[in-house]
Design a protein around this motif. Structure first.
Motif, PDB file in Angstrom:
ATOM      1  N   ALA A 175      60.339  44.854  49.243  1.00 10.63           N
ATOM      2  CA  ALA A 175      60.036  44.931  47.813  1.00 10.63           C
ATOM      3  C   ALA A 175      59.394  43.649  47.293  1.00 10.63           C
ATOM      4  N   MET A 176      59.488  42.575  48.044  1.00  6.97           N
ATOM      5  CA  MET A 176      58.865  41.316  47.626  1.00  6.97           C
ATOM      6  C   MET A 176      57.354  41.404  47.803  1.00  6.97           C
ATOM      7  N   PHE A 177      56.635  40.492  47.175  1.00  6.83           N
ATOM      8  CA  PHE A 177      55.179  40.634  47.148  1.00  6.83           C
ATOM      9  C   PHE A 177      54.504  39.289  46.981  1.00  6.83           C
ATOM     10  N   LEU A 178      53.227  39.262  47.332  1.00 12.20           N
ATOM     11  CA  LEU A 178      52.341  38.150  47.020  1.00 12.20           C
ATOM     12  C   LEU A 178      51.579  38.490  45.748  1.00 12.20           C
ATOM     13  N   ALA A 179      51.200  37.471  44.993  1.00 13.43           N
ATOM     14  CA  ALA A 179      50.514  37.709  43.719  1.00 13.43           C
ATOM     15  C   ALA A 179      49.241  38.529  43.907  1.00 13.43           C
ATOM     16  N   ALA A 180      48.481  38.231  44.940  1.00 19.22           N
ATOM     17  CA  ALA A 180      47.209  38.926  45.154  1.00 19.22           C
ATOM     18  C   ALA A 180      47.397  40.422  45.375  1.00 19.22           C
ATOM     19  N   GLU A 181      48.565  40.815  45.866  1.00 12.57           N
ATOM     20  CA  GLU A 181      48.817  42.230  46.115  1.00 12.57           C
ATOM     21  C   GLU A 181      48.930  43.039  44.831  1.00 12.57           C
ATOM     22  N   LEU A 182      49.183  42.379  43.697  1.00 13.74           N
ATOM     23  CA  LEU A 182      49.310  43.073  42.415  1.00 13.74           C
ATOM     24  C   LEU A 182      47.985  43.254  41.695  1.00 13.74           C
ATOM     25  N   VAL A 183      46.975  42.509  42.089  1.00 13.59           N
ATOM     26  CA  VAL A 183      45.696  42.541  41.362  1.00 13.59           C
ATOM     27  C   VAL A 183      45.111  43.955  41.276  1.00 13.59           C
ATOM     28  N   PRO A 184      45.188  44.787  42.328  1.00 17.92           N
ATOM     29  CA  PRO A 184      44.676  46.156  42.202  1.00 17.92           C
ATOM     30  C   PRO A 184      45.361  46.980  41.117  1.00 17.92           C
ATOM     31  N   GLY A 185      46.533  46.554  40.658  1.00 15.16           N
ATOM     32  CA  GLY A 185      47.212  47.262  39.585  1.00 15.16           C
ATOM     33  C   GLY A 185      46.680  46.946  38.202  1.00 15.16           C
ATOM     34  N   LEU A 186      45.817  45.934  38.088  1.00 19.62           N
ATOM     35  CA  LEU A 186      45.272  45.569  36.776  1.00 19.62           C
ATOM     36  C   LEU A 186      44.184  46.553  36.356  1.00 19.62           C
ATOM     37  N   PRO A 187      44.245  47.082  35.148  1.00 24.00           N
ATOM     38  CA  PRO A 187      43.149  47.920  34.644  1.00 24.00           C
ATOM     39  C   PRO A 187      41.848  47.122  34.549  1.00 24.00           C
ATOM     40  N   ASP A 188      40.751  47.838  34.390  1.00 23.21           N
ATOM     41  CA  ASP A 188      39.426  47.201  34.411  1.00 23.21           C
ATOM     42  C   ASP A 188      39.216  46.205  33.287  1.00 23.21           C
ATOM     43  N   ASP A 189      39.953  46.352  32.179  1.00 25.60           N
ATOM     44  CA  ASP A 189      39.732  45.455  31.045  1.00 25.60           C
ATOM     45  C   ASP A 189      40.625  44.216  31.099  1.00 25.60           C
ATOM     46  N   PHE A 190      41.175  43.905  32.282  1.00 31.07           N
ATOM     47  CA  PHE A 190      41.984  42.698  32.479  1.00 31.07           C
ATOM     48  C   PHE A 190      41.245  41.707  33.363  1.00 31.07           C
ATOM     49  N   GLU A 191      41.351  40.439  33.021  1.00 33.86           N
ATOM     50  CA  GLU A 191      40.789  39.363  33.811  1.00 33.86           C
ATOM     51  C   GLU A 191      41.920  38.480  34.316  1.00 33.86           C
ATOM     52  N   PRO A 192      42.056  38.308  35.634  1.00 34.06           N
ATOM     53  CA  PRO A 192      43.096  37.407  36.133  1.00 34.06           C
ATOM     54  C   PRO A 192      42.877  35.972  35.651  1.00 34.06           C
ATOM     55  N   VAL A 193      43.952  35.355  35.198  1.00 33.41           N
ATOM     56  CA  VAL A 193      43.935  33.946  34.803  1.00 33.41           C
ATOM     57  C   VAL A 193      44.520  33.085  35.918  1.00 33.41           C
ATOM     58  N   ALA A 194      45.571  33.583  36.556  1.00 38.88           N
ATOM     59  CA  ALA A 194      46.193  32.892  37.682  1.00 38.88           C
ATOM     60  C   ALA A 194      46.705  33.934  38.666  1.00 38.88           C
ATOM     61  N   VAL A 195      46.388  33.732  39.929  1.00 39.38           N
ATOM     62  CA  VAL A 195      46.907  34.561  41.021  1.00 39.38           C
ATOM     63  C   VAL A 195      47.413  33.560  42.056  1.00 39.38           C
ATOM     64  N   ASP A 196      48.671  33.157  41.908  1.00 38.63           N
ATOM     65  CA  ASP A 196      49.165  31.970  42.603  1.00 38.63           C
ATOM     66  C   ASP A 196      50.440  32.222  43.389  1.00 38.63           C
TER      67      ASP A 196
END
Length: 223
Positions: A175-196
C-alpha cells in the motif's frame, strides 16, 4: 485503510490484523483502546507546504485524531476533518475543543476509497499517511483532486517503502507508494508543484529511525 505510522502485527494474526487496518472497524477499535495514539503535532510536510499560505478553506482526509486539523484551524483556516473512523472523528473533535479551535472546524465521516466531493471545493485538500491497498492511492488521489477549488492545492503524503517497514505485512508494504506513482491520478487541469521523496526522522520506542516521505503537491488551474 492503513493510516499514520502504522506498525501492523506479526504471527498468526498478521493477515487478519493487516486487513482490519484497511477498514473503519479496525481503526474504531484502535482509537477506543488508548487515550492518544499519535503525537498531536502537525505533520511536517503540511507545515512546510501551508505555513506561508493565506488561510482559506481546507479538507484533511484521513485526519485521525486531528493533529493537522488543529494546526490548520490555529493558523486561521476553516477546516473540514474527514475520516472513515467514527471513533477517530470523536477523538479529533475533543482535541479541537481542547485547543480552542472547534468553531473553525467541521467533520465528515467518509471513506477515501469511495470519496465523492459532491460539488464541495476547498483551497487546500490534504491527506497524510493514508494508504489504500493494492495501489489504490492513485484512485484516491484522483478522487481528492475533485475537491480542490480552482487555483487551490492538493497535498498527498505517504510512506515510501523502506527498511523501516519490513516488519509490516505484505499488504501494508504494497500500500506504500512513491510520489511519482500518484501523478497519473492528477486530472489534466493540475500542475505538479513538488513530486518528492523526503527523508525524515521518525520517533520510535527503540529510538529515532530514518524513513522517507513520498510528497505530491499539485495546483489546480484557475480555470
Amino acid at each position: 485503510m492503513a493510516g499514520h505510522h502504522e506498525h501492523g502485527r506479526s504471527g498468526a494474526d498478521d493477515a487478519q490484523g493487516a486487513a482490519a487496518m484497511f477498514e473503519p472497524t479496525g481503526w474504531d477499535e484502535r482509537y477506543a483502546g488508548q487515550e492518544r495514539f499519535w503525537s498531536g503535532e502537525p505533520n511536517p510536510q503540511l507545515v512546510a507546504a501551508a505555513e506561508r499560505l493565506a488561510p482559506g478553506t481546507a479538507l484533511d482526509v484521513g485526519c485521525g485524531e486531528g493533529g493537522d486539523v488543529v494546526w490548520l484551524a490555529g493558523q486561521g483556516w476553516r477546516v473540514t476533518g474527514a475520516d472513515f473512523s467514527a471513533e477517530g472523528l470523536a477523538r479529533a473533535s475533543r482535541h479541537t475543543e481542547d485547543a480552542g479551535v472547534a468553531e473553525r472546524v467541521d467533520w465528515w465521516q467518509v471513506d477515501a476509497r469511495t470519496f465523492d466531493a459532491g460539488g464541495r471545493v476547498y483551497d487546500l485538500v490534504t491527506s497524510h499517511y493514508l494508504h489504500a491497498p493494492d495501489g489504490g492511492m492513485v484512485d484516491v488521489t484522483r478522487r481528492l483532486a475533485t475537491a480542490v477549488a480552482p487555483g487551490g492545492l492538493l497535498l498527498v503524503v505517504g510512506h515510501a517503502p523502506s527498511h523501516e517497514f519490513t516488519q509490516l505485512s505484505e499488504s501494508h508494504r504494497n500500500a506504500m507508494f512513491l510520489a511519482a506513482e500518484l501523478v497519473p491520478g492528477l486530472p489534466d487541469d493540475f500542475e505538479p508543484v513538488a513530486v518528492d521523496q523526503r527523508r525524515r526522522t521518525l520517533k520510535r520506542d527503540g529510538g529515532p529511525v530514518e524513513a522517507e516521505d513520498s510528497v505530491l503537491l499539485a495546483r489546480r488551474a484557475t480555470r
